[in-house]
Scaffold this motif. Structure first.
Motif, mmCIF file in Angstrom:
data_model
loop_
_atom_site.group_PDB
_atom_site.id
_atom_site.type_symbol
_atom_site.label_atom_id
_atom_site.label_comp_id
_atom_site.label_asym_id
_atom_site.label_seq_id
_atom_site.Cartn_x
_atom_site.Cartn_y
_atom_site.Cartn_z
ATOM 1 N N ASN A 149 0.835 -1.191 0.000
ATOM 2 C CA ASN A 149 0.000 0.000 0.000
ATOM 3 C C ASN A 149 0.873 1.245 0.000
ATOM 4 O O ASN A 149 1.892 1.310 0.682
ATOM 5 C CB ASN A 149 -0.901 -0.007 1.247
ATOM 6 C CG ASN A 149 -1.939 1.092 1.208
ATOM 7 O OD1 ASN A 149 -1.632 2.233 1.507
ATOM 8 N ND2 ASN A 149 -3.172 0.734 0.841
ATOM 9 N N ARG B 155 0.455 3.964 1.364
ATOM 10 C CA ARG B 155 0.526 4.562 2.696
ATOM 11 C C ARG B 155 1.080 3.576 3.729
ATOM 12 O O ARG B 155 0.961 3.794 4.927
ATOM 13 C CB ARG B 155 -0.860 5.061 3.111
ATOM 14 C CG ARG B 155 -1.357 6.232 2.285
ATOM 15 C CD ARG B 155 -2.757 6.645 2.702
ATOM 16 N NE ARG B 155 -3.731 5.580 2.412
ATOM 17 C CZ ARG B 155 -5.004 5.612 2.784
ATOM 18 N NH1 ARG B 155 -5.452 6.644 3.483
ATOM 19 N NH2 ARG B 155 -5.824 4.626 2.467
ATOM 20 N N PHE B 156 1.664 2.486 3.231
ATOM 21 C CA PHE B 156 2.261 1.459 4.082
ATOM 22 C C PHE B 156 1.262 0.937 5.117
ATOM 23 O O PHE B 156 1.606 0.702 6.267
ATOM 24 C CB PHE B 156 3.521 1.986 4.783
ATOM 25 C CG PHE B 156 4.680 2.186 3.856
ATOM 26 C CD1 PHE B 156 5.491 1.132 3.493
ATOM 27 C CD2 PHE B 156 4.947 3.440 3.327
ATOM 28 C CE1 PHE B 156 6.554 1.310 2.626
ATOM 29 C CE2 PHE B 156 6.005 3.633 2.462
ATOM 30 C CZ PHE B 156 6.807 2.571 2.106
ATOM 31 N N ARG B 157 0.032 0.793 4.703
ATOM 32 C CA ARG B 157 -0.977 0.285 5.617
ATOM 33 C C ARG B 157 -0.598 -1.118 6.073
ATOM 34 O O ARG B 157 -0.270 -1.984 5.268
ATOM 35 C CB ARG B 157 -2.338 0.263 4.929
ATOM 36 C CG ARG B 157 -3.476 -0.109 5.858
ATOM 37 C CD ARG B 157 -4.809 0.035 5.166
ATOM 38 N NE ARG B 157 -5.903 -0.298 6.079
ATOM 39 C CZ ARG B 157 -7.179 -0.235 5.733
ATOM 40 N NH1 ARG B 157 -7.516 0.136 4.496
ATOM 41 N NH2 ARG B 157 -8.109 -0.543 6.614
ATOM 42 N N ARG C 252 2.643 0.386 9.355
ATOM 43 C CA ARG C 252 2.866 1.697 9.965
ATOM 44 C C ARG C 252 3.569 1.589 11.315
ATOM 45 O O ARG C 252 4.345 2.460 11.687
ATOM 46 C CB ARG C 252 1.526 2.423 10.132
ATOM 47 C CG ARG C 252 0.923 2.851 8.808
ATOM 48 C CD ARG C 252 -0.463 3.417 8.995
ATOM 49 N NE ARG C 252 -1.109 3.663 7.713
ATOM 50 C CZ ARG C 252 -2.393 3.943 7.574
ATOM 51 N NH1 ARG C 252 -3.175 4.001 8.647
ATOM 52 N NH2 ARG C 252 -2.914 4.160 6.378
ATOM 53 N N LEU C 253 3.272 0.519 12.060
ATOM 54 C CA LEU C 253 3.946 0.354 13.341
ATOM 55 C C LEU C 253 5.449 0.206 13.134
ATOM 56 O O LEU C 253 6.252 0.792 13.873
ATOM 57 C CB LEU C 253 3.386 -0.860 14.081
ATOM 58 C CG LEU C 253 4.037 -1.157 15.435
ATOM 59 C CD1 LEU C 253 3.846 0.002 16.393
ATOM 60 C CD2 LEU C 253 3.475 -2.442 16.039
ATOM 61 N N LEU D 19 7.124 1.404 10.622
ATOM 62 C CA LEU D 19 7.591 2.741 10.234
ATOM 63 C C LEU D 19 7.763 3.643 11.445
ATOM 64 O O LEU D 19 8.795 4.323 11.598
ATOM 65 C CB LEU D 19 6.597 3.381 9.255
ATOM 66 C CG LEU D 19 6.761 3.056 7.774
ATOM 67 C CD1 LEU D 19 5.536 3.525 7.001
ATOM 68 C CD2 LEU D 19 8.003 3.731 7.218
ATOM 69 N N VAL D 20 6.769 3.674 12.329
ATOM 70 C CA VAL D 20 6.822 4.562 13.500
ATOM 71 C C VAL D 20 7.962 4.173 14.421
ATOM 72 O O VAL D 20 8.721 5.034 14.900
ATOM 73 C CB VAL D 20 5.468 4.523 14.248
ATOM 74 C CG1 VAL D 20 5.577 5.226 15.596
ATOM 75 C CG2 VAL D 20 4.385 5.177 13.413
ATOM 76 N N TYR E 116 1.146 -7.795 10.212
ATOM 77 C CA TYR E 116 1.058 -7.532 8.767
ATOM 78 C C TYR E 116 0.996 -8.835 7.975
ATOM 79 O O TYR E 116 0.165 -8.995 7.066
ATOM 80 C CB TYR E 116 2.264 -6.704 8.339
ATOM 81 C CG TYR E 116 2.320 -6.438 6.846
ATOM 82 C CD1 TYR E 116 1.435 -5.550 6.248
ATOM 83 C CD2 TYR E 116 3.272 -7.081 6.060
ATOM 84 C CE1 TYR E 116 1.482 -5.310 4.887
ATOM 85 C CE2 TYR E 116 3.334 -6.837 4.696
ATOM 86 C CZ TYR E 116 2.441 -5.948 4.111
ATOM 87 O OH TYR E 116 2.486 -5.709 2.766
ATOM 88 N N ALA F 254 9.749 -0.491 3.837
ATOM 89 C CA ALA F 254 9.205 0.266 4.968
ATOM 90 C C ALA F 254 10.313 0.667 5.938
ATOM 91 O O ALA F 254 10.325 1.798 6.454
ATOM 92 C CB ALA F 254 8.152 -0.573 5.686
ATOM 93 N N GLY G 287 11.321 4.459 6.871
ATOM 94 C CA GLY G 287 11.322 4.910 8.261
ATOM 95 C C GLY G 287 12.670 5.451 8.685
ATOM 96 O O GLY G 287 12.766 6.477 9.368
#
Length: 835
Positions: free
Chosen positions: A15, A17-19, A22-23, A25-26, A276, A308, A312
């Protein structure tokens, strides 16, 4: 499948938006940004200290002595090595007749500065002032309420404010100020009557070495030629030891915070990747049914995870660079920091390497599990959870080993980093053991009659239960809250609970001995109830110590013992008939009043233990170029927090009273005293004395400590944010696996309220069990940071710590309930069709 084809599939499935990732990435972003900002700022400051050492020091080598000027022989010896610039430094009082202010008087000769350029606020470049001209810091201008061109007095000399200092090249090497700087010509202190015998002043000489001589070798030669001179040296490599130490301490702490954030982030990465890949379970199984090999699956999802992780890391590096100017602006004036963006390739690459290694180490386990199982096993993963792939341990172990090696190789303090890594490993093992214990205990507990409690306990030990991940996430998350509260409240405690309660209103230096009664009478006239304490004040250097027949010369020591700081250069000396206030004799006896026997000395017990001294040993000091010896009569425990006159060495009066010296005094005024009137009268009647307003000094110290506290708060917040991100990820991962359970319960008639109460019982039970562990773990780390890295007292506000921990528990419950809400919206028919 070649890599290009694998990337085509990976890119289509990924995705934009890296759906789902995201964790990851954060977590990578937080840890990498913290390390990038910390490394960039520290490297920039260290480079400035190294490359601008000559300018910051004002020379290649500085020689300093107290209460005397160098002898002609000593000056000639210095001059033989190159260009020389000398001058004096002392506390003084500046006044205009109506306003008086303590200042740091800096008298310099015509050669100053040897390196660098003094600039004024009007744009002029200036050298040493001449005649009665003076350059003033903005603080002195403000406190005296004057402007350039106005006149003011220091001692008995009238001076002209010729300009306002914008950049003083050697300011950083001068150390902490007890007043704003006033720079004057070399002869002004003598003409102003400030250099009488016994006055407290420093003579400083800077050398610009000829022939590219090594400052350390010149220092050694001067030490050998003048072993008992009491010289204190500083080289261009250590132009500002205080700044070096501060940078190292903060760098160590912040680096540990960054590593902590990455360790916590690693747990989140493992949970995020598992979540994921669980969401991609059907896609992976379908690809395998269509002929994709395990290697193909590994390529596809490894590239997604790598993409990802790289994004990040790059975002974290960019953020670290962008926040550096903000950090630099906050430290401007305290440390040499370049304005604007600072790019240091080495720490940025190191931060990126850490981020990618952490992603590799913690993503290996879920990735290998997904690639190693047949399609049918993947299809049935929700009802028959996948077993662990033991090969993943090797990959994870290799990644963690690489992180450890990188941390140890790139640090200036490998023991500190090794201790932290060992502590982090122990914490992870402890939390893992607690997680295992909770699962085992929940499985063995008797069945409750309440279906809600029974369901909550079953959720803790059923096959595939994420109890281990939740325990780790909750443990680190709550410990981060305790760490933050412990460090911040302890720093606040050092600022608020100690210093203000015991500080006098004024310190007064260089009170003439023959005018002690007039001094006290003046203070009593303005404040009849004032508390006044005067002590003799001298400066000297310890030259030798130990048993009389086998004394150790300080000049022969290769290094100063830890805790033996009083052996470095000249220190304050005094003499007294009675035990000083706030001191307690712990070994030996105090000498009687009017003692006239062998000269005696009393030592601080910590210093004595550090250098191996005991009662009956001897100490030789150098005082104004003369050696004096005294026998150690007793050891004392000193209350250093009293902010009174505390001396490591206190002599019997017959040992020092014949030496030229003045008195120092503390004044504690009654509540209704007009301090401004007293200050003006002291300046008029005692022009050679220096009055230090303790309130102003404490405000400056408080400001510095508050800056340290703010930096600590911001840094520790990174760990808290990482802990929260991991906690949210663990809850999200658990939510995905519980959709099936919730649907079955809904089909069997469970209400939404019952499901929410079951979730609340489960997370509440875990949080309460881990609160005590988090309290101990977070408090231990906070204690280490406060006492060992910052060397402050451990003064936490336990009420604040428990309040923050309670807030953390409330957040955990709130996150758990919020994470459960999507479960209630799941449609049973749709969920069952997806099984």
């Amino acid at each position: 499948m070649n890599w290009r084809t694998a990337w085509t599939i990976a890119r289509r499935d990924l995705n934009t938006r890296f759906r789902g990732l995201r964790l990851l990435l954060v977590c990578i972003f937080l840890g990498t940004a913290a390390l990038a900002a910390i490394g960039t700022l520290s490297s920039a400051i260290e480079r400035e200290l190294a490359t601008r050492g000559q300018e910051l020091l004002g020379g290649d080598l500085e020689v300093e002595v107290w209460q005397r000027d160098l002898s002609p022989e000593e000056i000639a010896a210095l001059a033989s090595y190159g260009a020389i610039s000398g001058g004096t430094r002392l506390q003084a009082m500046a006044n205009t007749g109506e306003v008086a202010a303590p200042v740091e008087l800096k008298a310099v000769d015509s050669q100053w500065p040897l390196y660098g350029t003094l600039t004024l606020t009007d744009g002029r470049e200036a050298a040493a002032p001449i005649g009665n001209s003076a350059w003033l810091a903005q603080g002195a201008i403000d406190r005296l309420d004057i402007k350039p061109g106005d006149r003011f007095r220091i001692g008995t000399v009238e001076l002209v404010a010729a300009g306002v200092i914008d950049n003083e090249p050697d300011r950083l090497s001068e150390g902490f100020q007890l007043g704003p700087t006033v720079i004057v010509a070399e002869d002004v202190p003598q003409r102003a009557g400030l250099l009488a015998p016994g006055s407290m002043y420093q003579s400083k000489y800077r050398l610009a070495l000829a022939g590219n001589r090594d400052p350390a070798s010149v220092q050694q030669e001067l030490n050998e030629e003048f072993p008992d001179s009491g010289f204190t040296f500083r080289t261009r490599d250590r132009a500002s030891p205080g700044a070096d130490r501060f940078v190292n301490q903060m760098s160590d702490f912040l680096t540990l915070v960054g590593l902590a954030a990455l360790v916590i982030a690693g747990i989140g990465i493992g949970g995020g990747v598992s979540s994921y890949l669980e969401a991609r379970r059907s896609s992976i199984a379908t690809l395998k049914v269509l002929g994709a090999t395990s290697s193909d699956i590994g390529k596809i999802y490894a590239m997604q995870i790598a993409a990802a992780a790289v994004m990040g890391s790059l975002a974290g590096i960019a953020t670290g660079v962008l926040v550096t100017p903000i950090l630099g602006a906050a430290l401007k004036g305290l440390l040499p920091v370049e304005a604007g963006l600072v790019i240091e390739p080495a720490p940025l690459l190191l931060a990126g390497a850490y981020g990618l290694l952490v992603a590799f180490a913690f993503a290996a386990t879920p990735l290998l599990r997904a690639r190693s199982f047949p399609a049918m096993a993947l299809m049935r993963a929700r009802v028959a959870p996948l077993a662990r792939d033991m090969r993943a341990l090797a990959w994870t172990g290799a990644g963690i080993a690489a992180i450890c090696v990188l941390a140890l190789v790139t640090t200036d303090q490998p023991m500190l980093s090794a201790g932290f890594l060992g502590g982090a490993a122990a914490a992870l093992l402890l939390l893992a053991a607690i997680g295992f214990g909770i699962r085992a205990a929940a499985q063995r507990m008797p069945r409750s009659s309440s279906p809600l409690v029974r369901g909550a306990l079953a959720n803790l030990h059923r096959p595939g239960a994420p109890t281990g991940a939740l325990v780790t996430a909750l443990g680190f998350g709550l410990a981060s809250f305790v760490l933050l509260a412990g460090v911040q409240s302890a720093i606040d405690g050092n600022i608020q609970k100690r210093v203000p309660q015991q500080a006098p209103d004024y310190f007064v230096l260089d009170v003439p001995r023959d005018r002690a009664e007039a001094f006290e009478a003046l203070v009593r006239e303005k404040s009849p109830d004032a508390e006044i304490r005067t002590v003799p004040a001298l400066r000297g250097a310890v030259l030798a110590f130990g048993p009389r027949a086998d004394m150790t010369r300080v000049a022969d020591l290769e290094s100063i013992p830890e805790g033996g700081w009083a052996l470095r250069g000249e220190r304050g000396l005094t003499y007294a008939d009675a035990v000083p206030p706030g001191n307690v004799v712990t070994e030996g006896d105090w000498w009687p009043k009017d003692y006239a026997g062998e000269p005696l000395v009393s030592l601080d017990e910590n210093f004595a233990n550090a250098v191996g001294l005991k009662s009956g040993d001897y100490i030789t000091i150098g005082l104004l170029g003369v050696e004096r010896s005294a026998r150690v009569a007793n050891l004392r425990r000193i209350d250093w927090e009293s902010l009174g006159f505390n001396y490591v060495l206190v002599f019997s009066p017959n040992a020092l009273e014949d030496a030229p010296h003045n008195l120092a005094a503390t004044i504690e005024l009654s509540g209704d005293t007009a301090s401004g009137d007293l200050l003006r009268d002291l300046v008029r009647q005692f022009p050679s004395s220096s009055v230090i307003e303790v309130g102003q000094v404490l405000n400056e110290a408080r400001t510095i400590l508050e800056q340290v506290g703010l930096a600590t708060l911001a840094a520790a917040s990174v760990a808290v944010l990482a802990g929260l991100a991991v906690l949210l990820g663990a809850i999200a991962a658990a939510r995905a696996s519980r959709t099936y359970d919730t649907v079955i319960l809904r089909v069997l008639g469970a209400s939404r309220r019952q499901i929410l109460l079951m979730q609340l019982a489960e997370y509440g039970l875990l949080a309460l069990l881990l609160a005590l562990v988090a309290l101990g773990l977070g408090s231990a780390v906070a204690w280490y940071v406060v006492t060992q890295l910052f060397e402050f007292d451990w003064l936490p506000d336990w009420g604040e710590v428990f309040a923050v921990l309670g807030m953390g528990l409330a957040l955990v419950v709130a996150f758990a309930l919020a994470g459960s809400l999507p479960l209630l919206r799941a449609k049973p028919a749709q969920a069952l069709r997806e099984l």
